[in-house]
Design a protein around this motif. Structure first.
Motif, short mmCIF file in Angstrom:
data_model
loop_
_atom_site.label_atom_id
_atom_site.label_comp_id
_atom_site.label_asym_id
_atom_site.label_seq_id
_atom_site.Cartn_x
_atom_site.Cartn_y
_atom_site.Cartn_z
N ALA A 299 0.83 -1.20 0.00
CA ALA A 299 0.00 0.00 0.00
C ALA A 299 0.87 1.26 0.00
O ALA A 299 0.54 2.26 -0.64
CB ALA A 299 -0.93 0.00 1.21
N ARG A 300 1.99 1.20 0.69
CA ARG A 300 2.90 2.34 0.72
C ARG A 300 3.69 2.43 -0.59
O ARG A 300 3.85 3.51 -1.18
CB ARG A 300 3.85 2.17 1.91
N ARG B 70 0.45 -0.10 -9.90
CA ARG B 70 -0.37 0.74 -9.02
C ARG B 70 -1.86 0.45 -9.22
O ARG B 70 -2.62 0.26 -8.27
CB ARG B 70 -0.05 2.19 -9.37
N GLU B 71 -2.28 0.40 -10.49
CA GLU B 71 -3.70 0.19 -10.76
C GLU B 71 -4.17 -1.18 -10.31
O GLU B 71 -5.29 -1.35 -9.84
CB GLU B 71 -4.01 0.39 -12.25
N ARG C 228 -7.27 -1.31 -7.82
CA ARG C 228 -8.50 -2.01 -8.21
C ARG C 228 -8.80 -3.19 -7.31
O ARG C 228 -9.82 -3.83 -7.44
CB ARG C 228 -8.38 -2.54 -9.65
N GLY C 229 -7.87 -3.50 -6.41
CA GLY C 229 -8.10 -4.61 -5.50
C GLY C 229 -8.02 -5.96 -6.16
O GLY C 229 -8.72 -6.91 -5.77
N ARG D 61 -6.74 -9.95 -16.86
CA ARG D 61 -6.52 -10.08 -15.42
C ARG D 61 -5.45 -11.12 -15.20
O ARG D 61 -5.57 -12.25 -15.68
CB ARG D 61 -7.81 -10.53 -14.74
N PHE D 62 -4.40 -10.74 -14.49
CA PHE D 62 -3.30 -11.67 -14.28
C PHE D 62 -3.33 -12.25 -12.88
O PHE D 62 -3.67 -11.58 -11.90
CB PHE D 62 -1.97 -10.95 -14.49
#
Lengths: 388, 197
Positions: A65-66, A88-89, A93-94, A254-255
Motif C-alpha cells: 500500500a505504501r 499501481r492500478e 482495483r483490489g 486479469r493476471f
C-alpha cells in the motif's frame, strides 16, 4: 520439531506418479524424499508458523500500500517506470492474489524468521498440497507413521475455494501459462489448472512463448482466442522487460498473480519491512547494499540479489569472507544484505519451511531440506506431520 | 484437523461449468449467424435464444438501418438485389436487407446483445468479386425462418456490414480480432532456464 526417518512406502514412486507428480527424481537426483519427515506439535504449528505467517502477510500488504504510492520505492525495487501505472492500478482495483510461499527459518523454538517471500511464482505446491497429504494418509494406513497424525495442509481446498472467487465475474476461460520444456513448471500449472476446473472454470494451457497479441490489443492463445484472465508461472520482472511489456496495460487481461505481487517477490521487500517494523520478532535485520545502516548487521550475513530464483547468486558472508555461495545469472539490479538466520541443523541437514498462503490466508507447510544452509534448486522436498 | 478433508484431482468440477459462459466458446468472440436456422444448427445457443435474439435484430433493423428514397441509391451502395422496401411510419423507404445478426459480449460485461447485420457494401464486395466471403449464400433468399442450412454453408466465411458501417467478415459463424504478432514473452526465461522459485 523432530526429524523422523520413516520407512518409504514400498511402491512410493508409483504412489506419487498416480497423483501426477512426475518430477520426483529429476535427472536421477532424489527430489521427493519420504525417508525423512519432520514432526511438529500442534502448538508449534499454530503459534510459531501459522499465526506469524498471517502477521507477516499483513506487514507485506501494508508495504505494498505504501510502495505503490512512492516512486522512490518503485525505483529502488527496479520496477521499470513504464510499469508503475500497471502495478499501481492492479493494487488500487483490489485485484486478488492466489498464492504465495514465505520461506521461514525455524527449528522448533523461538520465533520463525522470514528469509524471503516467493510471492509471484512460488513452486513446490503440488508436493505440499497433494503429495505429502497422500503420503500422510497412506503412511498412516501402512503403519509407517503413527495413526492419528495430522498435517498442516488445507492448501488444496483453499485453492479450489480461491479459484471460485478470484475474478468476478468469472471469465469465459482461465488461461494458464508457463515456459515450454520445463516439466516441473508444467506439472505445477497442470495441478492449478485442475483446481480451477474443480472451481467451475473452463481452462486452457498456452506456453508463454506462444502467447500472441491481437489487433485489438488483447493477448491471445495459440488458437487465437482472446485471453481474459491468465495464470502465469512466469515472473513479472521478466514480463516487465520483454517485448510485450508495452501491451500489458491495455490488454484488459486479469493476471494471476496480479502485477502488485512484483513488489513482494523482490528481495528489496526485506529492508523495507525492517525499516517499517524494526525489531519485529519474525523479521531479520536487512539493508540495501551500500546503506550505511548495514553496519548494524552481525558478523554473519547473507547477500542476495534483488531478483533471484532458487537461491542463485546468494552468498553467505562471515567476518567479511564468503563462506558459501551459489552461482547464477542474477544481480544486475542490485543486492540486499540480510542477517544470517540460524537454519536449524538436524544432523547435517538444513530444513527451510515453506509456509503457504492462499488468498492471503495461511494454510499449509512444505519443507525443503538441503545439505547446505542455502536452499537451492537441488534441495529435497520432505513431508511433515503433526504428532498425534 | 489441519488438513484438507478431501482432494479431487479428476477435474470432475468441469461439470460445474454449466453457466452462461460455457455457451460461448470465447468471451467476446462475436457469434455471427445469417438466420435463425444457422443459429440453431450451430448449437452454440439454445434454440429459444436464437429466436429471441433474431427478433431483437429484426426489431432494430429497420429502425437503425441507413435509409434510401429509392432502390437504385441503395443498390449503388450495397449492391444489386441487397435492398428491400419497408414502410416506416406510413412512408415507403428502401433499406439494405437484414443479412444476419451478430452477438457480442463485452469484456467482463455480462449481457448479450444482438445487432442486425447488413449485406456487404460494394466497396467490400465489388461486383464479380472472387473473394470467398463475397459469394452469395446458397440458402433460400430473403427469409429468416428456419430454412435448411447445410453445415458447409454455415461454416464458410461471409462478409457483412455492421449498423455503424464497418465491414465484418465472419468465419464459420464467429468473427475474431486477428492475431497481430506472437512471441513477445519468454525471451528472458530462455536465457535463464527455470522460471519458478
Amino acid at each position: 520439531m523432530q526429524r523422523l526417518a520413516p520407512r518409504r512406502r514400498p511402491d512410493w514412486d508409483a504412489q506419487v506418479e498416480r497423483l501426477g507428480f512426475s518430477f520426483h527424481t529429476p535427472e536421477g537426483e532424489t527430489y521427493w524424499d519420504e525417508s525423512v519427515a519432520y514432526s511438529f506439535t500442534l502448538r508449534q504449528i499454530e503459534e510459531d508458523i501459522e499465526a506469524p505467517t498471517g502477521e507477516i502477510e499483513e506487514l507485506c500488504l501494508a508495504f505494498v500500500a505504501r510502495a505503490v504510492e512512492d516512486e522512490a520505492i518503485l525505483s529502488r525495487l527496479a520496477i521499470p517506470p513504464a510499469m508503475w501505472p500497471l502495478v499501481r492500478e492492479s493494487w488500487r482495483r483490489g485485484e486478488r492474489n492466489l498464492y504465495g510461499r514465505l520461506d521461514l527459518a525455524y527449528g522448533g523454538r523461538g520465533p520463525a524468521k522470514l528469509l524471503e517471500y516467493n510471492a509471484d511464482t512460488p513452486t513446490a505446491i503440488l508436493e505440499a498440497s497433494v503429495v505429502q497429504w497422500d503420503w500422510l494418509e497412506t503412511a498412516m494406513a501402512g503403519g509407517l507413521i503413527s495413526r492419528g497424525s495430522d498435517q498442516y495442509n488445507s492448501i488444496h481446498e483453499k485453492l479450489v475455494a480461491a479459484f471460485a472467487t478470484i475474478t468476478t465475474p468469472a471469465p469465459p476461460r482461465l488461461h494458464f501459462t508457463s515456459m515450454a520444456d520445463v516439466p516441473e513448471d508444467r506439472g505445477t500449472v497442470a495441478y492449478l489448472e485442475d483446481c480451477a476446473a474443480q472451481a467451475g472454470h473452463k481452462t486452457r494451457f498456452v506456453t508463454i512463448e506462444s502467447v500472441g497479441l491481437l489487433s485489438d490489443g488483447r493477448f491471445c492463445d495459440a488458437e487465437g482466442e482472446p485471453i481474459a484472465a491468465l495464470f502465469k508461472l512466469y515472473p513479472w520482472e521478466w514480463m516487465f522487460r520483454e517485448r510485450y511489456a508495452d501491451a500489458l496495460g491495455r490488454s484488459a487481461c486479469r493476471f494471476i498473480e496480479p502485477p502488485w505481487k512484483a513488489l513482494l517477490s523482490n528481495k528489496g521487500l526485506l529492508p523495507y519491512l525492517w525499516e517499517m517494523f524494526p525489531g519485529h520478532p519474525n523479521l531479520l535485520p536487512a539493508f540495501f547494499e551500500g546503506d550505511p545502516g548495514a553496519g548494524a548487521l552481525g558478523r554473519r550475513y547473507v547477500r542476495k540479489p534483488l531478483l533471484s530464483r532458487e537461491g542463485a547468486n546468494v552468498a553467505l558472508v562471515e567476518d567479511g569472507i564468503v563462506r558459501d555461495s551459489d552461482d547464477g545469472p542474477y544481480g544486475e539490479e542490485g543486492f540486499i544484505l540480510q542477517d544470517a538466520a540460524t537454519i536449524p541443523d538436524f544432523g547435517g541437514r538444513y530444513p527451510v519451511l515453506g509456509s503457504w498462503l492462499v488468498a492471503s490466508q495461511p494454510c499449509g507447510l512444505g519443507i525443503r531440506e538441503d545439505a547446505s544452509s542455502i536452499t537451492k534448486n537441488t534441495s529435497r522436498f520432505v513431508p511433515h506431520l503433526i504428532e498425534a | 484437523m489441519k488438513r484438507s478433508t478431501q482432494i479431487g484431482l479428476t477435474a470432475a468440477g468441469v461439470l460445474l461449468a454449466a453457466s452462461a459462459w460455457s455457451m460461448l466458446s470465447g468471451e467476446d468472440e462475436k457469434l455471427v449467424y445469417a438466420d435463425v436456422g444457422e443459429c440453431k444448427n450451430a448449437g452454440q445457443l439454445p434454440p429459444g435464444e436464437c429466436e429471441a435474439r433474431f427478433a431483437d435484430a429484426q426489431a432494430g433493423h429497420v429502425r437503425d438501418a441507413k435509409k434510401f428514397s429509392n432502390t437504385s441509391e441503395c443498390e449503388a451502395e450495397y449492391g444489386t438485389g441487397r435492398c428491400e422496401t419497408r414502410t416506416v411510419n406510413g412512408v415507403g423507404m428502401v433499406v439494405p436487407a437484414l443479412a444476419g445478426m451478430v452477438l457480442a459480449r463485452t469484456l467482463f460485461g455480462g449481457g448479450r446483445r444482438a445487432e442486425p447485420l447488413l449485406p456487404p457494401t460494394r466497396q467490400a464486395c465489388p461486383p464479380g468479386s472472387q473473394a470467398p466471403e463475397c459469394q452469395p449464400a446458397s440458402r433460400s433468399s430473403g427469409t429468416s425462418s428456419s430454412s435448411h442450412v447445410s453445415g458447409g454453408s454455415a461454416a464458410r466465411s461471409r462478409a457483412y456490414t455492421t449498423m455503424s458501417g464497418q465491414a465484418l467478415v465472419a468465419n464459420g459463424g464467429t468473427a475474431h480480432a486477428s492475431v497481430a504478432s506472437r512471441g513477445g514473452f519468454g525471451s528472458i526465461g530462455h536465457s535463464f532456464g527455470a522460471s519458478s522459485s
